[in-house]
Design a protein around this motif. Sequence first.
Motif, PDB file in Angstrom:
ATOM      1  N   PRO A  24      83.298  91.479  53.844  1.00  0.00           N
ATOM      2  CA  PRO A  24      82.445  90.369  54.292  1.00  0.00           C
ATOM      3  C   PRO A  24      83.136  89.038  54.005  1.00  0.00           C
ATOM      4  N   PRO A  25      82.677  87.954  54.650  1.00  0.00           N
ATOM      5  CA  PRO A  25      83.298  86.655  54.369  1.00  0.00           C
ATOM      6  C   PRO A  25      83.099  86.233  52.919  1.00  0.00           C
ATOM      7  N   GLY A  26      84.117  85.629  52.343  1.00  0.00           N
ATOM      8  CA  GLY A  26      83.992  85.053  51.004  1.00  0.00           C
ATOM      9  C   GLY A  26      83.482  83.628  51.112  1.00  0.00           C
ATOM     10  N   PRO A  27      83.312  82.957  49.963  1.00  0.00           N
ATOM     11  CA  PRO A  27      82.687  81.626  49.968  1.00  0.00           C
ATOM     12  C   PRO A  27      83.504  80.561  50.705  1.00  0.00           C
ATOM     13  N   TYR A  28      84.805  80.768  50.881  1.00  0.00           N
ATOM     14  CA  TYR A  28      85.617  79.745  51.563  1.00  0.00           C
ATOM     15  C   TYR A  28      86.016  80.167  52.965  1.00  0.00           C
ATOM     16  N   ASP A  29      85.474  81.286  53.429  1.00  0.00           N
ATOM     17  CA  ASP A  29      85.755  81.758  54.782  1.00  0.00           C
ATOM     18  C   ASP A  29      84.712  81.173  55.743  1.00  0.00           C
ATOM     19  N   VAL A  30      85.119  80.956  57.001  1.00  0.00           N
ATOM     20  CA  VAL A  30      84.140  80.481  57.991  1.00  0.00           C
ATOM     21  C   VAL A  30      83.882  81.581  59.017  1.00  0.00           C
ATOM     22  N   ARG A  31      82.662  81.554  59.551  1.00  0.00           N
ATOM     23  CA  ARG A  31      82.287  82.454  60.626  1.00  0.00           C
ATOM     24  C   ARG A  31      81.582  81.632  61.705  1.00  0.00           C
ATOM     25  N   GLY A  32      81.321  82.252  62.863  1.00  0.00           N
ATOM     26  CA  GLY A  32      80.772  81.491  63.975  1.00  0.00           C
ATOM     27  C   GLY A  32      79.579  82.156  64.622  1.00  0.00           C
ATOM     28  N   PRO A  33      79.256  81.706  65.841  1.00  0.00           N
ATOM     29  CA  PRO A  33      78.056  82.226  66.517  1.00  0.00           C
ATOM     30  C   PRO A  33      78.306  83.518  67.285  1.00  0.00           C
ATOM     31  N   CYS A  34      79.572  83.996  67.312  1.00  0.00           N
ATOM     32  CA  CYS A  34      79.904  85.190  68.106  1.00  0.00           C
ATOM     33  C   CYS A  34      79.957  86.418  67.195  1.00  0.00           C
ATOM     34  N   PRO A  35      79.026  87.341  67.367  1.00  0.00           N
ATOM     35  CA  PRO A  35      79.000  88.503  66.480  1.00  0.00           C
ATOM     36  C   PRO A  35      80.273  89.344  66.571  1.00  0.00           C
ATOM     37  N   MET A  36      80.888  89.365  67.746  1.00  0.00           N
ATOM     38  CA  MET A  36      82.087  90.198  67.881  1.00  0.00           C
ATOM     39  C   MET A  36      83.294  89.560  67.188  1.00  0.00           C
ATOM     40  N   LEU A  37      83.505  88.268  67.375  1.00  0.00           N
ATOM     41  CA  LEU A  37      84.651  87.629  66.701  1.00  0.00           C
ATOM     42  C   LEU A  37      84.460  87.665  65.192  1.00  0.00           C
ATOM     43  N   ASN A  38      83.230  87.482  64.726  1.00  0.00           N
ATOM     44  CA  ASN A  38      82.974  87.604  63.277  1.00  0.00           C
ATOM     45  C   ASN A  38      83.339  89.008  62.800  1.00  0.00           C
TER      46      ASN A  38
END
Length: 259
Positions: A24-38
Amino acid sequence: MRTSLLPALAAVTPVLAGFDTWAPPGPYDVRGPCPMLNTLTNHGFLPHNGRNIDQETTENALYDALNLKKTLGGFLFDFAMTTNPIANATTFSLNDLGNHNVLEHDASLSRADAYHGSVLAFNHTIFEETKSYWTDEVITLKMAADARYYRIKTSQATNPEYSMSELGDAFTYGESAAYVVLFGDKESRTVPRNWVEWLFEKEQLPQHLGWKRPAVEFVDGDLERFMGEIQNYTREIENPACESRKQRRRGRVPSHFGF
Ligand code: HEM
Ligand code: MG
């Protein structure tokens, strides 16, 4: 001292890429609105910090994980680049994709409208509404059309600042087609509902439920073709008389029903 090193360490911590790797993303990782790219980022097909993603990395990730033709990956990358506000940039970050009304739009299937809250974070309530239109164990393009259409109706009714550009509208069709025929099966035009729910809710490829990298390459014309099918279903939802006439011609609706 130790705390200030954390972002730098997070950026260089290697995460192996692959179907058997997931974090899963850590505290300094970014994610976005696209479930597939995440999801591809959590698997390490894209850089785990979600930042500074270039064209080659995007094309390889989409090809390696989903058998998406690299020219189509390049086409999608060009769209992603329009969301990076920095002039002459050659990369994008997943959170750039959330810049409202560039590609990101209202009436998402699993995210709030910008007026109501975060367009990046998964939203349980909204996804519950979307799921209510997937009325069987297998999702069809017709069900995807229903979910898309009624999510738009809900947003229009509840968001005083609702907007949808022509490009945003095209993206809604593309996204709905993608989770059925790219993530699922383009021959049967269906996808198991539990795969899609796992993808959205966990942002992980549901291999334990039987998902595999598609054997047949997904090529440029595929997306348009299936978007067109969802558009046809949408016209039928908007104008049920049309569908009734078609059904009567097929002999399924008796004409004394008065259509
Ligand atoms: C949502 C971009 C690849 C499936 C989105 C959104 C963006 C985006 C900006 C947010 C739209 C919104 O809901 O407001 C991209 C880019 C891609 C890419 C730039 C490639 C470089 C894919 C692929 C799939 C996919 C390969 C395959 C299944 C979806 C779905 C949504 C979505 C289902 C809707 C999420 C929702 O409505 O909550 N994508 N995407 N995307 N994307 Fe992607
Ligand atoms: Mg949105």
